[in-house]
Enzyme design. Structure first.
Site, PDB file in Angstrom:
ATOM      1  N   ASN A   1       0.767  -1.075   0.032  1.00  0.00           N
ATOM      2  CA  ASN A   1      -0.075  -0.106  -0.035  1.00  0.00           C
ATOM      3  C   ASN A   1       0.848   1.248  -0.203  1.00  0.00           C
ATOM      4  O   ASN A   1       0.308   2.276   0.334  1.00  0.00           O
ATOM      5  CB  ASN A   1      -0.784  -0.142   1.230  1.00  0.00           C
ATOM      6  CG  ASN A   1      -1.921  -1.324   1.420  1.00  0.00           C
ATOM      7  OD1 ASN A   1      -2.328  -1.655   0.462  1.00  0.00           O
ATOM      8  ND2 ASN A   1      -1.599  -2.028   2.504  1.00  0.00           N
TER       9      ASN A   1
ATOM     10  N   HIS B   1       3.212   2.210   1.926  1.00  0.00           N
ATOM     11  CA  HIS B   1       3.521   2.815   3.434  1.00  0.00           C
ATOM     12  C   HIS B   1       4.388   1.958   4.131  1.00  0.00           C
ATOM     13  O   HIS B   1       4.402   0.935   3.888  1.00  0.00           O
ATOM     14  CB  HIS B   1       1.936   2.774   4.177  1.00  0.00           C
ATOM     15  CG  HIS B   1       1.008   3.867   3.849  1.00  0.00           C
ATOM     16  ND1 HIS B   1      -0.243   3.436   3.227  1.00  0.00           N
ATOM     17  CD2 HIS B   1       0.935   5.022   3.716  1.00  0.00           C
ATOM     18  CE1 HIS B   1      -0.862   4.393   2.812  1.00  0.00           C
ATOM     19  NE2 HIS B   1      -0.196   5.568   3.032  1.00  0.00           N
TER      20      HIS B   1
ATOM     21  N   CYS C   1       4.178   6.825   8.615  1.00  0.00           N
ATOM     22  CA  CYS C   1       5.423   7.264   7.958  1.00  0.00           C
ATOM     23  C   CYS C   1       5.540   7.237   6.575  1.00  0.00           C
ATOM     24  O   CYS C   1       5.097   6.000   6.151  1.00  0.00           O
ATOM     25  CB  CYS C   1       6.720   6.134   8.744  1.00  0.00           C
ATOM     26  SG  CYS C   1       8.274   6.976   8.200  1.00  0.00           S
TER      27      CYS C   1
END
Length: 364
Positions: free
Chosen positions: A259, A261, A296
């Site tokens: 995804n 991330h 993050c």
């Protein structure tokens, strides 16, 4: 004695005494046995003693389904899967790392979601969630490991999920050593629903609940049923100055998940980077709790901070006062506890706070 072949390239050896998995050889089928309780033998039989894909019916199953040693349990309310610890999954202690444990937990959770028909995009979303652009995100993770498996060990991981409050759900895991049937680890996590476009939390609607609660235990089932267990402890924010730090940690491309991330497991590694080397040498991680506060991104730079918890620092101080040796003091405490804080380097914004407990290594 009975030998059956299965699609994964293993043979199953069953007897009244034992059950085990062995690599299939073109020349011979080795027979090795070990003592294990009937419940373990049954779980191995359930997972691998069939040519039919676990959790599927008929010939339409994918190759991955036919090779995977996992399936829903009989009542359909939890999922079990067997894993062999690979050589690249062990660390300096010659046992699986906590990151390995967390990755296997993530794998069995995703396989559970797929087995009940949820999406395969990595979000484990229901039909209604996809229509409304809703996803699950981790808010807390707690893992306890009582005995780390070694290279070549076979572990069984069971997982299940259930409702948790108005905007969330929880997922629990139990990890067993297949050779003994002993529980060697437990874990629990909390997840909240978030709008993928606005990044805002959203209440779990009754429609969504109806879609996934049918696959959850009818009564609460907790991996940590104890009233005062460590998974419930609140983690206070660690204030500067921290006693230990590792600054300038940068996400690698390999840390990004499907995804785009930074994967949840990467945060575990970052937290552990600030643990002093003398603790790594003399202790092993027993418990870790992480509260996820901020996502993050791939171009963020992260600082990892850690300090001994107050009661831990006081115990250390007493040890130091008793013998006057800082080095012997550090190695003289059997259990150590640390508070952790991950922040963005550019502005100090909190990303994650955590807590770890360490036990002294046993002599080998």
């Amino acid at each position: 004695m009975l030998l059956k072949s299965c699609n994964a390239g293993f043979v199953l050896h069953s007897s009244s005494k034992a059950t085990t998995l062995l690599p299939k050889s073109p020349f011979s089928a080795r027979r090795v046995s070990f003592s294990s309780p009937p419940c373990v033998r049954a779980s191995v039989d359930l997972a691998v003693a069939t040519d039919r894909a676990p959790g599927t019916v008929g010939a339409g199953a994918s190759l991955a389904d036919r090779l995977r040693h996992g399936s829903l349990v009989e009542d359909g309310l939890s999922f079990k899967e067997l894993f062999i610890v690979r050589c690249y999954e062990v660390g300096i202690n010659r046992t699986a790392t906590v990151e390995t444990i967390a990755n296997l937990m993530q794998e069995v959770a995703c396989n559970h979601a797929q087995s009940v028909g949820f999406s395969t995009d990595g979000f484990a979303t229901t039909t209604t969630m996809r229509k409304m652009h809703l996803i699950w995100v981790t808010s807390r993770m707690h893992i306890e490991v009582y005995k780390y498996p070694a290279w070549g060990d076979v572990v069984e991981i069971e997982t299940w999920c259930q409702a948790e409050g108005r905007i969330g759900t929880r997922r629990d895991w139990i990890i067993k050593d297949v050779s003994t049937g002993n529980v060697i680890g437990r874990a629990t996590s909390k997840w909240v629903m978030m709008n993928q476009d606005t990044r805002r939390l959203q209440k779990v609607s009754d429609e969504v609940k109806e879609e996934y609660l049918v696959f959850c235990p009818r009564t609460p089932r907790l991996a940590f049923p104890e009233e005062d267990n460590s998974s419930l402890k609140k983690i206070p924010k660690l204030e500067d100055p921290a006693q230990y730090s590792k600054l300038g940690l940068v996400p690698r491309r390999a840390d990004l998940d499907m995804n785009q991330h930074v994967n949840n497991v990467t945060y575990i590694g970052w937290v552990l980077e600030s643990i002093p080397q003398e603790i790594i040498d003399s202790h092993e991680l027993e418990k870790i709790t992480l509260d996820y506060r901020r996502e993050c991104q791939h171009d963020d730079i992260v600082d990892s901070l850690a300090s001994p918890e107050l009661e831990d620092a006081e115990a250390v101080s007493l040890q130091e006062g008793a013998n006057g040796s800082a080095s012997s003091m550090k190695l003289g405490v059997n259990s150590r506890q640390f508070s952790h804080f991950l922040r963005l380097s550019r502005d100090g914004l909190e990303m994650n706070r955590g807590r770890t407990e360490w036990r002294r290594k046993l002599k080998r």
